[in-house]
Design a protein around this motif. Sequence first.
Motif: not given
Lengths: 323, 624
Positions: B42, B44, B47, B60-64
């Motif tokens: 993770i 962040t 993100k 990357t996604d919502h948590l990076g």
Amino acid sequence: MTPAPQPVLQVENLSKSYPVGRGLFRQGKAVVRALHPVSLSVLPGETLGIVGESGCGKTTLARMLVGLLPPSTGTIEIDGRPFDTRDRRVSSQQIQYVFQDPISSLNPRKTIRQTMEVPLKVLFGLDRAGRQRRLSEVFEAVNLRPEFLDRYPHEFSGGQAQRIGIARALLAKPKIIVLDEPVSALDVSVQAQVLNLLADLRAEHGLTYLFISHDLAVVEAVSDRVAVLYFGAVVEIGPAERIFAAPSHPYTRLLAASAPAIGRPLVRRDGAGAELPDPLNPPPGCAFAQRCPKVSGRCRAETPQLRATGENQLAACHHPDPA
Amino acid sequence: MRLFLALLFRNRLAGFGAVVLALVVVLCLIVPLLPLAEPNAIDTADKFLPPFSPGHPLGTDHLGRDLLSRLLWGTRLSLAVGTCAAMAAAFSGTLLGVTAGYFGGRIDNILMRLVDMLMAFPYILLALAIVAALGPGILNALIAVAAVNVPFFARNIRGISAGLTAREFIDAARLSGQGHARIIVTELLPNVLPVIVVAVSTTVGWMVLETAGLSFLGLGSQPPQADLGSMLGEARAAFLTAPHVMMVPGAMIFLIVMSINLLGDGLRDALDPRLRSGALARPEPVTRIAREVVPPARSVTPGLLELEGLETRFQIGARVYRAVNGVSLSLARGECVGLVGESGSGKSVTALSVMGLVASPPGVITGGAVRLAGVDLLSLPYRGLRALRGRRVAYIFQDPLSTLHPLYRVGDQMIEAIRVHRNIPVAEARAICLDLLRIVRIPNPESRLAAYPHELSGGMRQRVGIAMALVNDPEVIIADEPTTALDVTVQAQVLALLDGLRRDRGLSILFITHDFGVVGQLCDRVAVMYAGRIVEEGPTAAILAAPAHPYTRRLIESVPEPGGGKRRLISIPGLPPAVDRLPPGCAFAPRCHRAQPACRQGEIELTRSGTRALRCLFPEEVPQ
């Protein structure tokens, strides 16, 4: 005078009926009789021919004799002992079956060797060398080349496949072989080869045959005695050379007259009466009455029983011709 | 195996699916070796990075977390779960299906009703219930997906097994002393296996989708573990602001399911023996005709129907089967000619060639002429030929059950056959049909018109077949083994009927049969065929009394005659030759008791003397 030989196969009141309209928990009320009670006895080394048209119950009889179909009533005795199919390893060595369609009786995804080795392993527990020896022996007996063993069923012609079927029956060393229309799928020229082969094998191995066919000329040529089936019942039984030359039952007479033979003129018959009775609603009395030229009131009321009409010849008819 | 691959890649889409799927699978297998970021790391700060960001090729996604890494690890997990679920479903479904199909009766009934109960639930509800009972988790999702798909396999395989169990080779296996377990494993299963393979290949994609669905709902893989469904589910919240996070796993699901389905379709076609033998190739309405030499037209012919040097071949792969090899035959008005031969002699192909009814491909008429009253039928366009089919030349086939349409009433089929050729009112056509049914002696013709083919007995059906051939008052009837499937007592009636019709209506009949007994009763003249050629021809009585060709003689002798008692039968040694490898010279020479070296070389001509013709160098001595 020598005592009469013991029959190798004795069938008493064997019958088969199917319930119709049966559900999961409900037993059907209506019953279709595929085979009326039949009693037969066959002597060792004898060939009993069974002849009849489609729907007469001859295949039902054959399948019960080899234990592929449980009988509804009656008993089968082989060599004086009740025939028991619960242990196939015993019953397979008593009686064997040759199928009508030789190709479909072989597993399409196995080589002939794989199929043929099974009875040798299961019945006799032979090792590899022993199996090979026995296979070459049997293949030679039916005039097949040993290289055929490693081919697949679809590579064979009908005649060759039927020899394979016969070879497979022989592998179990049975006393009796039931042959269900063994040549009806074959060409005429090959048919004679197979029939002659069967005659040779019978003499060589001391076999007893039950030869089932719709073709009475063929049945007559291979059998000692012939039983004629009509609508699930034996209507006449007698020596092969007598039964078509001097039939007692009108149906046997009709069969003999209908066979196409070279040089026999075409007889014009009335067209309406070729239908079998409705098996769901069989008529009282003789099943052949509606087609019979000698029918009387008694025929439509009372089912005729087999009675002697000549030496060793029996017919189920109220008005038999003298044999 | 090579044939299998060739068949598979013949279907381009299946080939494409196979390639895409192979790429995906290889990629998944080598994931641990690739220099990828830690999928669960993770960060962040980074993100929702867009694709093609440095260090994160797919963003990357919502948590990076790195999307590429999560995608590949997720695909690996989803594919593995989907495949395992398919295998598990196939295994239990096969177990149930084979048991039910093999034993039948009550066992079948009970097992199948259980399966029906499973099927009665909406599958997603059932899956949810199973996961709810077992608790969320990827393993439980696998169990749920497998369980809801068991009925599909069980029903499919039960049907196949029940069909196979009724086959004779299973009976034969019982008689060879095998027990039930052994029969199921060694006899039944190898024959069911192709069906299982096809069913698995077409359902893996479905399973991947269903597992993804459960994960999407949060019931499958648990965070932080990535699979395609959970990636979709987690991305849902940011769908509008960062659509790429959802599109990446979505595209992968699409690729996998599409490629698996395409491949599955291809596999099914390649494994199905029916499709393999060319059932997909639709035969043309007329046999293909490729004649190098067209025989000159002759306006006046001695017979009504004349075959001149007819040649029909089948081209299958590299092999050429010469089924009909220069057959000449003449049929006069009101005459009945028998064409006799064994299976594979070319007699049926000759008959079908007359009206261009041989299936093309693979059949081709490569030479000769067929003249009906002087007109060469092989030169006619399709419309012209179609106008004659059933109108002037009609066929009667061996098995009327397979030539009558099972779903239409007998009467409707007969009326249709009339109205194809003649524009008359239905009522009039119906009257013609009734008349004909009376002529062929069908009792209660009015009620029989409304019957379906399966409601009639074999003899009755063949009478309907004959009546149907007569509806348009044809001049020629070609009867291809019309009585072979009938019982002898019925056969005698049908033959008498045909004979009567010929005399009453002046019909010409070409009667094809293997049975000399039948020929003797019905035909004026007879032609004997062997390996695609006529070897002897002449008046029936003369040929039966004194056959000149050794084959004819042996064939007549090998028919057992009733009344002869138990005896040894005369047989012909050997087998008929394969028509793709005909020996030079006389094709019968290898089986012939009179063959000389001269028989095995060069063409042997059909020589005519008087009313008889013969193709033999050393004929039987004919008593004068």
